[in-house]
Design a protein around this motif. Structure first.
Motif, PDB file in Angstrom:
ATOM      1  N   ASP A  47       3.223  14.159 -12.094  1.00 23.47           N
ATOM      2  CA  ASP A  47       3.296  14.710 -13.456  1.00 23.47           C
ATOM      3  C   ASP A  47       3.451  13.581 -14.479  1.00 23.47           C
ATOM      4  N   PHE A  48       4.230  12.563 -14.092  1.00 20.85           N
ATOM      5  CA  PHE A  48       4.413  11.430 -15.003  1.00 20.85           C
ATOM      6  C   PHE A  48       3.059  10.767 -15.283  1.00 20.85           C
ATOM      7  N   LEU A  49       2.282  10.567 -14.224  1.00 22.85           N
ATOM      8  CA  LEU A  49       1.010   9.856 -14.387  1.00 22.85           C
ATOM      9  C   LEU A  49      -0.010  10.696 -15.158  1.00 22.85           C
ATOM     10  N   THR A  50       0.058  12.010 -14.987  1.00 21.31           N
ATOM     11  CA  THR A  50      -0.851  12.868 -15.763  1.00 21.31           C
ATOM     12  C   THR A  50      -0.530  12.733 -17.254  1.00 21.31           C
ATOM     13  N   ALA A  51       0.758  12.822 -17.582  1.00 19.37           N
ATOM     14  CA  ALA A  51       1.167  12.699 -18.990  1.00 19.37           C
ATOM     15  C   ALA A  51       0.855  11.298 -19.506  1.00 19.37           C
ATOM     16  N   ALA A  52       1.080  10.296 -18.653  1.00 19.37           N
ATOM     17  CA  ALA A  52       0.855   8.905 -19.068  1.00 19.37           C
ATOM     18  C   ALA A  52      -0.631   8.648 -19.320  1.00 19.37           C
ATOM     19  N   THR A  53      -1.486   9.229 -18.492  1.00 23.01           N
ATOM     20  CA  THR A  53      -2.927   9.012 -18.670  1.00 23.01           C
ATOM     21  C   THR A  53      -3.364   9.563 -20.029  1.00 23.01           C
ATOM     22  N   GLU A  54      -2.772  10.687 -20.412  1.00 16.45           N
ATOM     23  CA  GLU A  54      -3.135  11.259 -21.708  1.00 16.45           C
ATOM     24  C   GLU A  54      -2.601  10.427 -22.870  1.00 16.45           C
ATOM     25  N   ALA A  55      -1.379   9.892 -22.696  1.00 18.41           N
ATOM     26  CA  ALA A  55      -0.697   9.258 -23.836  1.00 18.41           C
ATOM     27  C   ALA A  55      -0.961   7.759 -23.969  1.00 18.41           C
ATOM     28  N   VAL A  84      10.960  -2.855  -6.914  1.00 21.35           N
ATOM     29  CA  VAL A  84      10.991  -1.463  -7.346  1.00 21.35           C
ATOM     30  C   VAL A  84      11.217  -0.611  -6.103  1.00 21.35           C
ATOM     31  N   ASP A  85      11.772   0.560  -6.303  1.00 18.79           N
ATOM     32  CA  ASP A  85      12.176   1.367  -5.153  1.00 18.79           C
ATOM     33  C   ASP A  85      11.187   2.506  -4.927  1.00 18.79           C
ATOM     34  N   PRO A  86      10.324   2.380  -3.921  1.00 13.34           N
ATOM     35  CA  PRO A  86       9.345   3.443  -3.674  1.00 13.34           C
ATOM     36  C   PRO A  86      10.006   4.762  -3.279  1.00 13.34           C
ATOM     37  N   ALA A  87      11.275   4.694  -2.822  1.00 14.32           N
ATOM     38  CA  ALA A  87      11.952   5.938  -2.446  1.00 14.32           C
ATOM     39  C   ALA A  87      12.404   6.709  -3.690  1.00 14.32           C
ATOM     40  N   ASP A  88      12.412   6.022  -4.825  1.00 14.05           N
ATOM     41  CA  ASP A  88      12.844   6.666  -6.078  1.00 14.05           C
ATOM     42  C   ASP A  88      11.897   6.173  -7.178  1.00 14.05           C
ATOM     43  N   PRO A  89      10.652   6.680  -7.184  1.00 17.14           N
ATOM     44  CA  PRO A  89       9.602   6.053  -7.998  1.00 17.14           C
ATOM     45  C   PRO A  89       9.701   6.253  -9.513  1.00 17.14           C
ATOM     46  N   LEU A  90      10.326   7.333  -9.962  1.00 17.26           N
ATOM     47  CA  LEU A  90      10.264   7.597 -11.407  1.00 17.26           C
ATOM     48  C   LEU A  90      10.900   6.518 -12.285  1.00 17.26           C
ATOM     49  N   PRO A  91      12.103   6.012 -11.936  1.00 16.98           N
ATOM     50  CA  PRO A  91      12.678   4.969 -12.806  1.00 16.98           C
ATOM     51  C   PRO A  91      11.775   3.745 -12.929  1.00 16.98           C
ATOM     52  N   GLY A  92      11.121   3.343 -11.845  1.00 13.47           N
ATOM     53  CA  GLY A  92      10.211   2.187 -11.905  1.00 13.47           C
ATOM     54  C   GLY A  92       9.018   2.476 -12.805  1.00 13.47           C
ATOM     55  N   LEU A  93       8.470   3.681 -12.670  1.00 11.89           N
ATOM     56  CA  LEU A  93       7.320   4.038 -13.520  1.00 11.89           C
ATOM     57  C   LEU A  93       7.727   4.068 -14.990  1.00 11.89           C
ATOM     58  N   ARG A  94       8.900   4.653 -15.251  1.00 12.88           N
ATOM     59  CA  ARG A  94       9.351   4.722 -16.654  1.00 12.88           C
ATOM     60  C   ARG A  94       9.606   3.324 -17.215  1.00 12.88           C
ATOM     61  N   ALA A  95      10.183   2.436 -16.408  1.00 10.98           N
ATOM     62  CA  ALA A  95      10.472   1.068 -16.877  1.00 10.98           C
ATOM     63  C   ALA A  95       9.169   0.341 -17.198  1.00 10.98           C
ATOM     64  N   CYS A  96       8.172   0.480 -16.335  1.00  8.03           N
ATOM     65  CA  CYS A  96       6.894  -0.204 -16.591  1.00  8.03           C
ATOM     66  C   CYS A  96       6.203   0.392 -17.801  1.00  8.03           C
ATOM     67  N   TRP A  97       6.275   1.685 -17.926  1.00  8.60           N
ATOM     68  CA  TRP A  97       5.666   2.368 -19.069  1.00  8.60           C
ATOM     69  C   TRP A  97       6.273   1.843 -20.368  1.00  8.60           C
ATOM     70  N   ARG A 114       0.834  -1.211   0.000  1.00  7.89           N
ATOM     71  CA  ARG A 114       0.000   0.000   0.000  1.00  7.89           C
ATOM     72  C   ARG A 114       0.865   1.255   0.000  1.00  7.89           C
ATOM     73  N   ALA A 115       1.913   1.233   0.835  1.00 10.62           N
ATOM     74  CA  ALA A 115       2.794   2.398   0.911  1.00 10.62           C
ATOM     75  C   ALA A 115       3.512   2.597  -0.427  1.00 10.62           C
ATOM     76  N   ALA A 116       3.907   1.485  -1.068  1.00  9.19           N
ATOM     77  CA  ALA A 116       4.619   1.599  -2.342  1.00  9.19           C
ATOM     78  C   ALA A 116       3.693   2.185  -3.415  1.00  9.19           C
ATOM     79  N   LEU A 117       2.453   1.702  -3.467  1.00 10.28           N
ATOM     80  CA  LEU A 117       1.512   2.233  -4.471  1.00 10.28           C
ATOM     81  C   LEU A 117       1.347   3.744  -4.285  1.00 10.28           C
ATOM     82  N   ALA A 118       1.232   4.166  -3.023  1.00  9.24           N
ATOM     83  CA  ALA A 118       1.071   5.602  -2.757  1.00  9.24           C
ATOM     84  C   ALA A 118       2.319   6.358  -3.214  1.00  9.24           C
ATOM     85  N   ALA A 119       3.508   5.781  -2.952  1.00 10.47           N
ATOM     86  CA  ALA A 119       4.742   6.460  -3.355  1.00 10.47           C
ATOM     87  C   ALA A 119       4.840   6.580  -4.874  1.00 10.47           C
ATOM     88  N   PHE A 120       4.288   5.604  -5.581  1.00 14.35           N
ATOM     89  CA  PHE A 120       4.306   5.668  -7.050  1.00 14.35           C
ATOM     90  C   PHE A 120       3.175   6.549  -7.588  1.00 14.35           C
TER      91      PHE A 120
END
Ligand code: GLU
Length: 301
Positions: A267-275, A237-250, A61-67
């Motif tokens: 911001d990543f998720l906003t752009a991702a939702t659009e794209a 995946v590292d919740p303390a540094d979420p962007l690389p994990g999000l980019r890898a999954c994307w 749960r904490a990891a999902l929130a961090a991402f």
């Protein structure tokens, strides 16, 4: 209040930390729900205590929130829903769609583990309950990623377990009862569950429940080419540094790179939702390391 037209969910089992494969499933289902203006629910599938790790659900749960993958509504824990599963089971038993079974694993070796009729000699005090699958039972459905999928449930799966001999609820029953009770319209999850879906559709029909839409996302493979599993320590995946994990999954979802200038998960998720384009999602599993490598290359520039 009318239900939203789209309601998705993420349903992790608390068997370990969130790894890249489960983040990919969470991200894909979150994106489709948000793109549709719908809700995204979180359900902890803690019906198998022997496989659970004490604080895994809280850490997930904490990891999902961090991402930045925030869910709607209260978190549902399957361990608190036994009464609903029992009601569904009683109904199936009363309608003679389910039956008590004393067969052990070794009893079914000769039939390749597939149950078509009981072969157990002695009755024990702890029967399993199975759903009766009729001869020739074929279930097909349209998957957003895999197209039309068909399974001969009798031959490929057989009569399947709803309540185990040890008294624990089987995933197939719990997931079907909960998806319906929570009003889930779209199930988006890893392709390891593609061959469970016909069983779930069969159960939905037996219980007069609606069938949601389905999309099964690619699995990630570890360096030996095996599926990453939640209990595997590889590729956490590292919740303390979420962007690389999000980019890898994307990138593993087959999507074109988002601007390297994006600095926050929100911001990543906003752009991702659009794209996000579901038609770009690949069917087959990908090496997780390749996904991470691609991402490094695109984000470093
Ligand atoms: N609890 C299952 C898992 O973690 C997922 C169930 C589902 O999405 O239907 O693999």
């Amino acid at each position: 209040m009318p239900l939203p037209a789209y309601r998705g969910r993420f349903a992790p089992s608390p068997t370990g930390p969130l790894h890249a494969g489960s983040l990919l499933a969470a991200l894909g289902s979150w994106l489709l729900a948000r793109q549709a203006g719908g809700e995204w629910l979180l359900r902890i599938e803690d019906v198998d205590p022997p496989r659970e790790i004490a604080d895994a659900a809280d850490r997930q749960r904490a990891a999902l929130a961090a991402f930045g993958l925030h869910h709607d509504g209260p978190v549902v824990y399957q361990s608190r829903r036994g009464r609903m599963y029992q009601e569904a089971l009683d109904r199936l038993l009363a309608n003679e769609l389910a039956f008590e079974c004393y067969c052990s694993r070794s009893d079914l070796i000769a039939s390749g583990g597939i149950h078509r009729y009981c072969v157990a000699g002695a009755q024990r005090p702890d029967p399993a309950i199975r759903l009766r699958v009729s001869d020739g039972c074929e279930i097909g459905f349209d998957d957003l990623v895999h197209g039309h999928v068909v399974q001969r449930v009798d031959a490929e799966v057989g009569d399947f377990v709803l309540r185990r001999a040890d008294g624990l609820w089987a995933y197939q029953l719990a997931v079907v009862v909960d998806d319906a009770a929570q009003g889930i319209t779209d199930v988006v999850r890893g392709a390891d569950l593609l061959d469970s879906t016909p069983r779930q559709i069969l159960l939905q029909r037996a219980l007069d429940l609606p069938t949601p839409g389905y999309a099964h996302l690619p699995l990630l493979l570890d360096t030996d080419g095996r599926k990453l599993s939640k209990s595997s320590a590889s590729m956490p995946v590292d919740p303390a540094d979420p962007l690389p994990g999000l980019r890898a999954c994307w990138s593993s979802l087959g999507q074109s790179a988002l601007p390297a200038s994006i600095e926050s998960p929100a911001d990543f998720l906003t752009a991702a939702t659009e794209a996000f384009r579901i038609d770009r999602v690949p069917r087959s599993a990908l090496p997780a390391s390749a996904a991470a490598h691609n991402t490094d290359a695109t984000s470093r520039r």
